[in-house]
Scaffold this motif. Sequence first.
Motif, PDB file in Angstrom:
ATOM      1  N   TRP A 199       0.844  -1.200   0.000  1.00  0.00           N
ATOM      2  CA  TRP A 199       0.000   0.000   0.000  1.00  0.00           C
ATOM      3  C   TRP A 199       0.888   1.262   0.000  1.00  0.00           C
ATOM      4  N   MET A 200       1.913   1.231   0.838  1.00  0.00           N
ATOM      5  CA  MET A 200       2.811   2.388   0.909  1.00  0.00           C
ATOM      6  C   MET A 200       3.595   2.528  -0.404  1.00  0.00           C
ATOM      7  N   TRP A 201       4.014   1.389  -0.953  1.00  0.00           N
ATOM      8  CA  TRP A 201       4.706   1.418  -2.249  1.00  0.00           C
ATOM      9  C   TRP A 201       3.828   2.129  -3.291  1.00  0.00           C
ATOM     10  N   ALA A 202       2.556   1.740  -3.324  1.00  0.00           N
ATOM     11  CA  ALA A 202       1.660   2.298  -4.354  1.00  0.00           C
ATOM     12  C   ALA A 202       1.529   3.812  -4.191  1.00  0.00           C
ATOM     13  N   ARG A 203       1.521   4.280  -2.966  1.00  0.00           N
ATOM     14  CA  ARG A 203       1.400   5.730  -2.742  1.00  0.00           C
ATOM     15  C   ARG A 203       2.665   6.477  -3.150  1.00  0.00           C
ATOM     16  N   LEU A 204       3.818   5.887  -2.838  1.00  0.00           N
ATOM     17  CA  LEU A 204       5.069   6.615  -3.062  1.00  0.00           C
ATOM     18  C   LEU A 204       5.623   6.410  -4.474  1.00  0.00           C
ATOM     19  N   HIS A 205       5.219   5.306  -5.108  1.00  0.00           N
ATOM     20  CA  HIS A 205       5.879   4.909  -6.356  1.00  0.00           C
ATOM     21  C   HIS A 205       5.659   5.903  -7.491  1.00  0.00           C
ATOM     22  N   SER A 206       4.409   6.306  -7.678  1.00  0.00           N
ATOM     23  CA  SER A 206       4.165   7.049  -8.926  1.00  0.00           C
ATOM     24  C   SER A 206       3.496   8.406  -8.722  1.00  0.00           C
ATOM     25  N   ARG A 207       3.187   8.782  -7.509  1.00  0.00           N
ATOM     26  CA  ARG A 207       2.458  10.040  -7.330  1.00  0.00           C
ATOM     27  C   ARG A 207       3.322  11.243  -7.699  1.00  0.00           C
ATOM     28  N   TYR A 234      -6.457  -2.596  -5.425  1.00  0.00           N
ATOM     29  CA  TYR A 234      -5.169  -2.966  -4.860  1.00  0.00           C
ATOM     30  C   TYR A 234      -4.136  -3.412  -5.914  1.00  0.00           C
ATOM     31  N   PRO A 235      -2.837  -3.081  -5.799  1.00  0.00           N
ATOM     32  CA  PRO A 235      -2.225  -2.454  -4.632  1.00  0.00           C
ATOM     33  C   PRO A 235      -2.434  -0.945  -4.583  1.00  0.00           C
ATOM     34  N   TRP A 236      -3.117  -0.397  -5.593  1.00  0.00           N
ATOM     35  CA  TRP A 236      -3.274   1.057  -5.614  1.00  0.00           C
ATOM     36  C   TRP A 236      -4.190   1.508  -4.501  1.00  0.00           C
ATOM     37  N   ASP A 237      -3.957   2.695  -4.009  1.00  0.00           N
ATOM     38  CA  ASP A 237      -4.841   3.270  -3.009  1.00  0.00           C
ATOM     39  C   ASP A 237      -6.091   3.733  -3.747  1.00  0.00           C
ATOM     40  N   ARG A 238      -7.192   3.818  -3.057  1.00  0.00           N
ATOM     41  CA  ARG A 238      -8.420   4.245  -3.725  1.00  0.00           C
ATOM     42  C   ARG A 238      -8.224   5.614  -4.401  1.00  0.00           C
ATOM     43  N   GLY A 239      -8.984   5.844  -5.447  1.00  0.00           N
ATOM     44  CA  GLY A 239      -8.849   7.103  -6.180  1.00  0.00           C
ATOM     45  C   GLY A 239      -9.725   7.018  -7.424  1.00  0.00           C
ATOM     46  N   THR A 240     -10.110   8.169  -7.961  1.00  0.00           N
ATOM     47  CA  THR A 240     -11.000   8.150  -9.131  1.00  0.00           C
ATOM     48  C   THR A 240     -10.306   7.503 -10.334  1.00  0.00           C
ATOM     49  N   ASN A 241      -8.983   7.664 -10.432  1.00  0.00           N
ATOM     50  CA  ASN A 241      -8.244   7.028 -11.531  1.00  0.00           C
ATOM     51  C   ASN A 241      -8.462   5.519 -11.519  1.00  0.00           C
ATOM     52  N   PHE A 242      -8.395   4.952 -10.323  1.00  0.00           N
ATOM     53  CA  PHE A 242      -8.516   3.493 -10.217  1.00  0.00           C
ATOM     54  C   PHE A 242      -9.977   3.054 -10.316  1.00  0.00           C
ATOM     55  N   ALA A 243     -10.894   3.976  -9.999  1.00  0.00           N
ATOM     56  CA  ALA A 243     -12.320   3.671 -10.221  1.00  0.00           C
ATOM     57  C   ALA A 243     -12.570   3.549 -11.730  1.00  0.00           C
TER      58      ALA A 243
END
Length: 433
Positions: free
Chosen positions: A175-183, A407-416
């Motif tokens: 989860w932390m990887w997904a937040r830090l990896h590409s934002r 998952y593993p992405w954090d929730r967000g409209t992009n992932f919706a």
Amino acid sequence: MKIAIVGCGMAGMSAAFDLVNAGHTVEIFEAAGEPGGLAGGFKEPEWKWSLEKFYHHWFLSDKDMFGLIKELGWEDHVVVKQPKTVMYHDGRFYPFDSIVSAALYPGLGWGLNKIRFGLATLYIRLTSNWKPMEHTTVDAWMRKYAGETAYNTMWLPMLDGKFGEKYARQVNMAWMWARLHSRTTRLATFEGGFQAFADSLAAELQKRGVIIHFNTGVDSIRQGKDGQLTLTAVDGTHTFERCMVTTSPALMARMAPDLPKEYLQGLLDLKSIGAVVMVLAIKHPLSKEGYYWFNLPKSAGFPFLALVEHTNFLPKENYNGDHLLYCGDYLDTDHEYFQLSQEELLQRFIPALQRVNPEFKPDWVRKAWLFRTKYAQPVPLVDHSKNIPDIKTPIPGLFFASMSQVYPWDRGTNFAVEIGRRTARMIMTATQI
Ligand SMILES: Cc1cc2nc3c(=O)[nH]c(=O)nc-3n(C[C@H](O)[C@H](O)[C@H](O)COP(=O)(O)OP(=O)(O)OC[C@H]3O[C@@H](n4cnc5c(N)ncnc54)[C@H](O)[C@@H]3O)c2cc1C
């Protein structure tokens, strides 16, 4: 095919877009009176733009969202900015929007601590191999690689705020990887606000033939002997060949009680927390320095985790000169913030705003709005991928796509958008009924 979609948020609308474009008959059932779901907004009559009920922006890495916007030909309506993010430490705010500024942040101490922090962050930015990280917690990984100081001053307060004491130490490292990896630090929104985007998308769907039933909550979905799915809604029953549900897992379990026990239990076992967010229209800016996003460690004793000065991201002229501020927190649904009145919460928040700007006075508040949702943030525990319910449920023709499954992405409209379009493809290729 005749297809029903429950929920007119970003997932439901993205799926509807692909399904109707492929020639299917699509009807969306939405409990609320407007599209947008969690990303929806509200508007004062004199404002030019709507404001999101819960603070929202896009990252430039949100490729599925920008892909959809491009297909719609709406790129010119995307507004990109680089607002300032800061981190609180010892009574002051420090810049926190790059690896360099984070490395200069005094809360990290000096020397080896900073080097370990820098290397751990760099590794996460560079590696795409997130899978092994889900076998361990952020707590264990960060202590080991970033070091105790960085963990205790940076990551633990963030986890505490986001997941509460109950889950902070249990969240997995993927989860932390997904937040830090590409934002990215450059952020974007849609001209007119996210509600304007949702309204435009809903209007586009209607133009292409999608029927949207607003104010039409679905109570149950049952399969008849002929394989058809019958939705019982407030206005009666409706029958379809396929159905996609985009609500929370708990609501899905309630709506479709005929799902096999194991699948139902899987839905109910998923963990999530709620959010309580107060929006304030104030007469003067809170931050003289123009800060947008304030990171507030729980340990600093603020009565909220998120402090976001929206009009340091977008101009106050969009909102008739109001300065707009969000004060929000992620909380268990039995937390008292879910019961307190707006006025009671405001009284708790005002002293904290005076900590940020000692000149702040209660009479700066022109108007306040309070928004609460019980399903705001899924909690991914260790080896979460094993617990994600299949989008294709065991009931033939019934599909489920929620924030808990991106998952593993954090929730967000992009992932919706991503899960919505993925589900549409699955609906179109599923042969069984
Ligand atoms: C505090 C907060 C901050 C956020 N910040 C960001 C951000 O900065 N950027 C970003 O991209 N994302 C952000 N998000 C996440 C984003 O809002 C969600 O990931 C996204 O909106 C989820 O879309 P969805 O369609 O999956 O679900 P939802 O938006 O929840 O849509 C589900 C829809 O189903 C409807 N519904 C529920 N029950 C029924 C029923 N029985 N019958 C009919 N309809 C029903 C609901 O009314 C809703 O419209 C944030 C979320 C929160 C809570």
